[in-house]
Design a protein around this motif. Sequence first.
Motif, mmCIF file in Angstrom:
data_model
loop_
_atom_site.group_PDB
_atom_site.id
_atom_site.type_symbol
_atom_site.label_atom_id
_atom_site.label_comp_id
_atom_site.label_asym_id
_atom_site.label_seq_id
_atom_site.Cartn_x
_atom_site.Cartn_y
_atom_site.Cartn_z
ATOM 1 N N PHE A 157 31.554 -32.304 19.793
ATOM 2 C CA PHE A 157 31.172 -33.485 20.572
ATOM 3 C C PHE A 157 31.336 -33.209 22.069
ATOM 4 N N LEU A 158 32.414 -32.510 22.411
ATOM 5 C CA LEU A 158 32.659 -32.177 23.827
ATOM 6 C C LEU A 158 31.567 -31.273 24.372
ATOM 7 N N GLY A 163 26.570 -31.706 28.466
ATOM 8 C CA GLY A 163 25.194 -31.821 28.957
ATOM 9 C C GLY A 163 24.817 -33.239 29.382
ATOM 10 N N GLY A 164 25.760 -34.183 29.209
ATOM 11 C CA GLY A 164 25.524 -35.552 29.683
ATOM 12 C C GLY A 164 24.991 -36.513 28.649
ATOM 13 N N ARG A 165 24.802 -36.027 27.410
ATOM 14 C CA ARG A 165 24.280 -36.911 26.366
ATOM 15 C C ARG A 165 24.792 -36.456 25.001
ATOM 16 N N VAL A 166 25.121 -37.423 24.139
ATOM 17 C CA VAL A 166 25.560 -37.089 22.779
ATOM 18 C C VAL A 166 24.547 -37.655 21.790
ATOM 19 N N TYR A 167 24.168 -36.834 20.813
ATOM 20 C CA TYR A 167 23.205 -37.246 19.788
ATOM 21 C C TYR A 167 23.953 -37.583 18.499
ATOM 22 N N LEU A 168 23.660 -38.739 17.936
ATOM 23 C CA LEU A 168 24.253 -39.153 16.667
ATOM 24 C C LEU A 168 23.152 -39.533 15.686
ATOM 25 N N ALA A 213 32.027 -40.299 20.691
ATOM 26 C CA ALA A 213 31.062 -39.759 21.659
ATOM 27 C C ALA A 213 31.392 -40.252 23.072
ATOM 28 N N ALA A 214 31.755 -41.530 23.178
ATOM 29 C CA ALA A 214 32.097 -42.107 24.489
ATOM 30 C C ALA A 214 33.329 -41.416 25.084
ATOM 31 N N LEU A 215 34.330 -41.113 24.229
ATOM 32 C CA LEU A 215 35.531 -40.412 24.707
ATOM 33 C C LEU A 215 35.172 -39.022 25.239
ATOM 34 N N ALA A 216 34.262 -38.342 24.536
ATOM 35 C CA ALA A 216 33.852 -36.996 24.957
ATOM 36 C C ALA A 216 33.128 -37.046 26.306
ATOM 37 N N LYS A 222 31.215 -38.316 32.641
ATOM 38 C CA LYS A 222 29.760 -38.604 32.556
ATOM 39 C C LYS A 222 29.534 -40.063 32.170
ATOM 40 N N PRO A 223 28.381 -40.627 32.577
ATOM 41 C CA PRO A 223 28.044 -41.970 32.091
ATOM 42 C C PRO A 223 27.821 -41.932 30.584
ATOM 43 N N ILE A 224 28.015 -43.084 29.922
ATOM 44 C CA ILE A 224 27.905 -43.135 28.457
ATOM 45 C C ILE A 224 26.434 -43.149 28.047
ATOM 46 N N LYS A 225 25.952 -41.973 27.610
ATOM 47 C CA LYS A 225 24.572 -41.859 27.130
ATOM 48 C C LYS A 225 24.620 -41.313 25.706
ATOM 49 N N ILE A 226 24.332 -42.178 24.745
ATOM 50 C CA ILE A 226 24.354 -41.778 23.333
ATOM 51 C C ILE A 226 22.971 -42.041 22.748
#
Length: 288
Positions: A157-158, A163-168, A213-216, A222-226
Amino acid sequence: MNTKKVLVAGATGYLGQYLVKELKKRGYWVRALIRNEQQKDKFESVDDFFIGEVTDPKSLKGIAKGIDWVFSTIGITRQKDGLTYMDVDYQGNSNLLKEALHDGVASFQYISAINGDKLKHLKIFEAKEKFVEELKDANITYCVLRPNGFFSDMKDFLQMAKGGRVYLFGDGNFKLNPIDGEDLAKVCVDKMISGEKEATVGGQDILSQNELAALALKAWGKPIKILHLPDWTRRLTIGALRTFTSSKTYGPIEFFLTAMAEDNIATQYGTKRLEDFFNQEVDRMKKE
Protein backbone atom coordinates in the motif's frame (compact mmCIF):
# COMPACT_ATOMS: atom_id res chain seq x y z
CA MET A 1 16.66 -18.99 32.77
CA ASN A 2 14.09 -21.30 31.21
CA THR A 3 15.20 -24.90 31.04
CA LYS A 4 13.31 -25.60 27.80
CA LYS A 5 15.31 -25.92 24.59
CA VAL A 6 13.62 -24.48 21.53
CA LEU A 7 14.12 -24.85 17.77
CA VAL A 8 13.05 -22.04 15.45
CA ALA A 9 12.64 -23.11 11.80
CA GLY A 10 12.24 -20.19 9.41
CA ALA A 11 14.46 -18.21 11.78
CA THR A 12 15.82 -15.92 9.05
CA GLY A 13 12.37 -14.72 7.95
CA TYR A 14 10.43 -11.65 9.09
CA LEU A 15 8.58 -13.40 11.93
CA GLY A 16 11.35 -15.91 12.63
CA GLN A 17 13.87 -13.23 13.56
CA TYR A 18 11.39 -11.64 16.01
CA LEU A 19 10.64 -15.08 17.46
CA VAL A 20 14.32 -15.76 18.16
CA LYS A 21 14.66 -12.37 19.89
CA GLU A 22 11.51 -12.92 21.99
CA LEU A 23 12.56 -16.41 23.08
CA LYS A 24 16.05 -15.22 24.02
CA LYS A 25 14.55 -12.27 25.93
CA ARG A 26 12.54 -14.76 27.99
CA GLY A 27 15.61 -16.85 28.73
CA TYR A 28 15.06 -19.88 26.46
CA TRP A 29 17.91 -21.85 24.91
CA VAL A 30 17.44 -21.40 21.13
CA ARG A 31 18.61 -23.40 18.12
CA ALA A 32 18.05 -21.68 14.78
CA LEU A 33 17.72 -23.53 11.48
CA ILE A 34 19.64 -21.70 8.76
CA ARG A 35 20.51 -22.62 5.18
CA ASN A 36 24.15 -21.48 5.12
CA GLU A 37 26.95 -20.07 7.30
CA GLN A 38 26.42 -16.49 6.08
CA GLN A 39 22.97 -16.38 7.69
CA LYS A 40 24.54 -16.50 11.16
CA ASP A 41 25.21 -12.77 10.77
CA LYS A 42 21.46 -12.06 11.03
CA PHE A 43 21.43 -12.99 14.71
CA GLU A 44 22.84 -11.35 17.81
CA SER A 45 22.33 -14.18 20.30
CA VAL A 46 21.55 -17.76 19.38
CA ASP A 47 22.77 -20.74 21.40
CA ASP A 48 23.12 -23.13 18.48
CA PHE A 49 22.86 -23.06 14.70
CA PHE A 50 21.76 -26.01 12.59
CA ILE A 51 22.54 -25.80 8.89
CA GLY A 52 20.06 -27.67 6.71
CA GLU A 53 17.32 -27.45 4.08
CA VAL A 54 13.77 -28.41 5.05
CA THR A 55 13.25 -29.79 1.54
CA ASP A 56 16.19 -32.21 2.02
CA PRO A 57 15.25 -34.67 4.81
CA LYS A 58 18.80 -36.06 5.04
CA SER A 59 20.15 -32.60 5.91
CA LEU A 60 17.77 -32.40 8.91
CA LYS A 61 19.01 -35.50 10.74
CA GLY A 62 19.51 -34.63 14.40
CA ILE A 63 17.94 -31.17 14.17
CA ALA A 64 15.46 -31.92 16.98
CA LYS A 65 17.87 -33.78 19.26
CA GLY A 66 17.44 -32.49 22.82
CA ILE A 67 14.69 -30.06 21.74
CA ASP A 68 11.48 -29.53 23.77
CA TRP A 69 9.58 -27.13 21.49
CA VAL A 70 9.61 -26.50 17.75
CA PHE A 71 8.33 -23.25 16.23
CA SER A 72 7.97 -23.37 12.44
CA THR A 73 7.32 -20.31 10.30
CA ILE A 74 8.54 -22.22 7.23
CA GLY A 75 6.79 -21.23 4.01
CA ILE A 76 7.46 -19.78 0.58
CA THR A 77 7.20 -16.02 0.48
CA ARG A 78 8.85 -14.58 -2.58
CA GLN A 79 11.61 -17.09 -3.33
CA LYS A 80 12.03 -17.93 -6.99
CA ASP A 81 14.17 -21.06 -6.67
CA GLY A 82 11.94 -23.53 -8.49
CA LEU A 83 10.22 -24.93 -5.40
CA THR A 84 6.44 -25.20 -5.06
CA TYR A 85 4.20 -24.61 -2.05
CA MET A 86 3.83 -28.39 -1.72
CA ASP A 87 7.65 -28.75 -1.67
CA VAL A 88 8.14 -26.19 1.10
CA ASP A 89 4.96 -25.34 3.03
CA TYR A 90 3.80 -28.96 3.14
CA GLN A 91 6.75 -31.32 2.59
CA GLY A 92 9.37 -29.14 4.27
CA ASN A 93 7.30 -28.89 7.44
CA SER A 94 6.43 -32.57 7.22
CA ASN A 95 10.16 -33.42 7.12
CA LEU A 96 10.68 -31.26 10.19
CA LEU A 97 7.77 -32.91 12.02
CA LYS A 98 9.21 -36.38 11.35
CA GLU A 99 12.47 -35.33 13.04
CA ALA A 100 10.53 -33.83 15.96
CA LEU A 101 8.57 -37.08 16.42
CA HIS A 102 11.73 -39.17 16.09
CA ASP A 103 13.46 -37.23 18.88
CA GLY A 104 10.49 -36.97 21.23
CA VAL A 105 9.83 -33.22 20.98
CA ALA A 106 6.99 -32.24 23.35
CA SER A 107 5.25 -29.46 21.34
CA PHE A 108 5.20 -28.21 17.76
CA GLN A 109 3.83 -24.79 16.78
CA TYR A 110 3.07 -24.00 13.15
CA ILE A 111 2.25 -20.58 11.75
CA SER A 112 -0.28 -20.75 8.89
CA ALA A 113 -2.31 -17.64 7.94
CA ILE A 114 -5.78 -16.26 8.54
CA ASN A 115 -8.65 -18.23 6.99
CA GLY A 116 -6.29 -20.91 5.72
CA ASP A 117 -8.74 -23.57 6.85
CA LYS A 118 -11.49 -21.93 4.75
CA LEU A 119 -9.42 -21.18 1.63
CA LYS A 120 -7.91 -24.56 0.82
CA HIS A 121 -8.69 -24.04 -2.88
CA LEU A 122 -5.86 -21.47 -3.00
CA LYS A 123 -2.47 -23.00 -3.87
CA ILE A 124 -0.73 -21.45 -0.87
CA PHE A 125 -3.31 -22.84 1.59
CA GLU A 126 -3.71 -26.21 -0.05
CA ALA A 127 -0.15 -26.95 1.09
CA LYS A 128 -0.25 -25.16 4.47
CA GLU A 129 -3.47 -26.82 5.58
CA LYS A 130 -2.37 -30.25 4.35
CA PHE A 131 0.46 -29.91 6.85
CA VAL A 132 -1.93 -28.65 9.56
CA GLU A 133 -3.96 -31.86 9.15
CA GLU A 134 -0.81 -33.99 9.37
CA LEU A 135 0.33 -32.12 12.50
CA LYS A 136 -3.05 -32.60 14.19
CA ASP A 137 -2.98 -36.33 13.45
CA ALA A 138 0.56 -36.75 14.81
CA ASN A 139 1.32 -37.96 18.31
CA ILE A 140 2.53 -34.56 19.54
CA THR A 141 1.09 -31.52 21.34
CA TYR A 142 0.38 -28.99 18.59
CA CYS A 143 -0.43 -25.31 18.25
CA VAL A 144 -1.64 -23.80 14.96
CA LEU A 145 -1.68 -20.02 14.71
CA ARG A 146 -3.37 -18.20 11.86
CA PRO A 147 -2.16 -14.59 11.91
CA ASN A 148 -3.57 -11.77 9.85
CA GLY A 149 -1.32 -9.98 7.35
CA PHE A 150 1.96 -8.68 8.77
CA PHE A 151 2.76 -4.98 8.88
CA SER A 152 5.53 -5.79 6.39
CA ASP A 153 2.90 -7.07 3.90
CA MET A 154 1.18 -3.68 4.05
CA LYS A 155 4.20 -2.06 2.41
CA ASP A 156 2.48 -2.74 -0.94
CA PHE A 157 0.00 0.00 0.00
CA LEU A 158 2.88 2.36 0.83
CA GLN A 159 4.53 1.67 -2.52
CA MET A 160 1.28 2.52 -4.33
CA ALA A 161 0.70 5.59 -2.18
CA LYS A 162 4.16 6.93 -3.05
CA GLY A 163 2.79 7.64 -6.53
CA GLY A 164 -0.04 9.70 -5.01
CA ARG A 165 -2.91 7.28 -5.60
CA VAL A 166 -4.05 3.93 -4.18
CA TYR A 167 -6.11 1.46 -6.23
CA LEU A 168 -8.64 -0.78 -4.48
CA PHE A 169 -11.06 -3.40 -5.76
CA GLY A 170 -14.73 -2.89 -4.93
CA ASP A 171 -15.84 -0.26 -2.43
CA GLY A 172 -12.85 -0.63 -0.07
CA ASN A 173 -15.03 -1.28 2.98
CA PHE A 174 -13.73 -4.76 3.84
CA LYS A 175 -11.77 -4.73 7.08
CA LEU A 176 -8.57 -6.30 8.37
CA ASN A 177 -6.30 -5.96 11.40
CA PRO A 178 -2.69 -6.61 10.38
CA ILE A 179 -0.13 -7.34 13.10
CA ASP A 180 3.45 -6.33 13.75
CA GLY A 181 6.06 -9.11 13.80
CA GLU A 182 7.28 -8.25 17.29
CA ASP A 183 3.73 -8.35 18.70
CA LEU A 184 3.04 -11.64 16.91
CA ALA A 185 6.24 -13.25 18.25
CA LYS A 186 5.06 -12.52 21.81
CA VAL A 187 1.70 -14.16 21.08
CA CYS A 188 3.44 -17.22 19.57
CA VAL A 189 5.43 -17.80 22.76
CA ASP A 190 2.44 -17.06 25.04
CA LYS A 191 0.25 -19.58 23.15
CA MET A 192 2.95 -22.26 23.34
CA ILE A 193 3.20 -21.74 27.11
CA SER A 194 -0.59 -21.78 27.61
CA GLY A 195 -1.03 -24.89 25.45
CA GLU A 196 -3.73 -23.36 23.24
CA LYS A 197 -4.22 -25.53 20.17
CA GLU A 198 -5.52 -23.02 17.60
CA ALA A 199 -5.95 -19.27 17.40
CA THR A 200 -6.31 -16.42 14.93
CA VAL A 201 -4.08 -13.46 15.67
CA GLY A 202 -4.37 -9.85 14.53
CA GLY A 203 -3.22 -6.40 15.59
CA GLN A 204 -4.99 -3.71 17.60
CA ASP A 205 -6.26 -1.58 14.70
CA ILE A 206 -9.22 -2.90 12.71
CA LEU A 207 -9.11 -0.86 9.49
CA SER A 208 -11.13 -0.81 6.29
CA GLN A 209 -9.08 -0.95 3.10
CA ASN A 210 -10.05 2.70 2.53
CA GLU A 211 -8.67 3.65 5.96
CA LEU A 212 -5.52 1.65 5.30
CA ALA A 213 -5.03 3.40 1.93
CA ALA A 214 -5.61 6.80 3.57
CA LEU A 215 -2.96 6.03 6.24
CA ALA A 216 -0.46 5.12 3.51
CA LEU A 217 -1.13 8.34 1.57
CA LYS A 218 -0.99 10.40 4.76
CA ALA A 219 2.40 8.90 5.63
CA TRP A 220 3.76 10.32 2.35
CA GLY A 221 1.99 13.64 2.97
CA LYS A 222 -0.19 13.11 -0.13
CA PRO A 223 -3.83 14.12 -0.61
CA ILE A 224 -6.30 11.24 -0.20
CA LYS A 225 -6.79 9.84 -3.71
CA ILE A 226 -8.27 6.34 -3.79
CA LEU A 227 -9.48 4.80 -7.03
CA HIS A 228 -12.04 2.00 -6.71
CA LEU A 229 -11.88 -0.59 -9.48
CA PRO A 230 -14.92 -2.77 -10.25
CA ASP A 231 -14.67 -6.17 -8.60
CA TRP A 232 -14.81 -8.04 -11.91
CA THR A 233 -11.31 -6.72 -12.67
CA ARG A 234 -10.04 -8.52 -9.56
CA ARG A 235 -11.67 -11.80 -10.60
CA LEU A 236 -10.37 -11.41 -14.16
CA THR A 237 -6.84 -10.81 -12.85
CA ILE A 238 -6.92 -14.01 -10.75
CA GLY A 239 -8.18 -16.00 -13.75
CA ALA A 240 -5.51 -14.59 -16.06
CA LEU A 241 -2.74 -15.27 -13.55
CA ARG A 242 -3.87 -18.87 -13.05
CA THR A 243 -3.93 -19.37 -16.81
CA PHE A 244 -0.70 -17.68 -17.86
CA THR A 245 1.72 -17.96 -14.92
CA SER A 246 3.03 -20.69 -12.62
CA SER A 247 1.66 -21.22 -9.11
CA LYS A 248 4.90 -19.75 -7.72
CA THR A 249 4.12 -16.46 -9.45
CA TYR A 250 0.37 -16.32 -8.96
CA GLY A 251 0.17 -17.94 -5.50
CA PRO A 252 0.89 -14.83 -3.36
CA ILE A 253 -1.11 -12.54 -5.67
CA GLU A 254 -4.05 -14.97 -5.76
CA PHE A 255 -4.02 -14.99 -1.95
CA PHE A 256 -3.79 -11.19 -1.72
CA LEU A 257 -6.58 -10.60 -4.27
CA THR A 258 -8.85 -13.19 -2.61
CA ALA A 259 -8.24 -11.70 0.84
CA MET A 260 -9.14 -8.25 -0.52
CA ALA A 261 -12.67 -9.43 -1.25
CA GLU A 262 -13.73 -10.23 2.32
CA ASP A 263 -13.31 -9.15 5.92
CA ASN A 264 -10.20 -10.56 7.60
CA ILE A 265 -10.60 -9.76 11.28
CA ALA A 266 -8.64 -11.82 13.80
CA THR A 267 -8.55 -11.65 17.60
CA GLN A 268 -6.80 -8.42 18.60
CA TYR A 269 -3.38 -8.54 20.25
CA GLY A 270 -0.35 -6.33 20.68
CA THR A 271 0.27 -2.62 21.05
CA LYS A 272 1.91 -1.50 17.83
CA ARG A 273 0.01 0.74 15.41
CA LEU A 274 0.13 0.51 11.62
CA GLU A 275 0.20 4.31 11.32
CA ASP A 276 3.50 4.44 13.25
CA PHE A 277 4.93 1.64 11.10
CA PHE A 278 3.99 3.50 7.89
CA ASN A 279 5.60 6.72 9.17
CA GLN A 280 8.81 4.89 10.11
CA GLU A 281 8.93 3.11 6.74
CA VAL A 282 8.47 6.38 4.81
CA ASP A 283 11.30 7.98 6.84
CA ARG A 284 13.50 5.00 6.01
CA MET A 285 12.59 5.04 2.30
CA LYS A 286 13.31 8.76 2.05
CA LYS A 287 16.80 8.20 3.45
CA GLU A 288 17.63 5.42 0.98
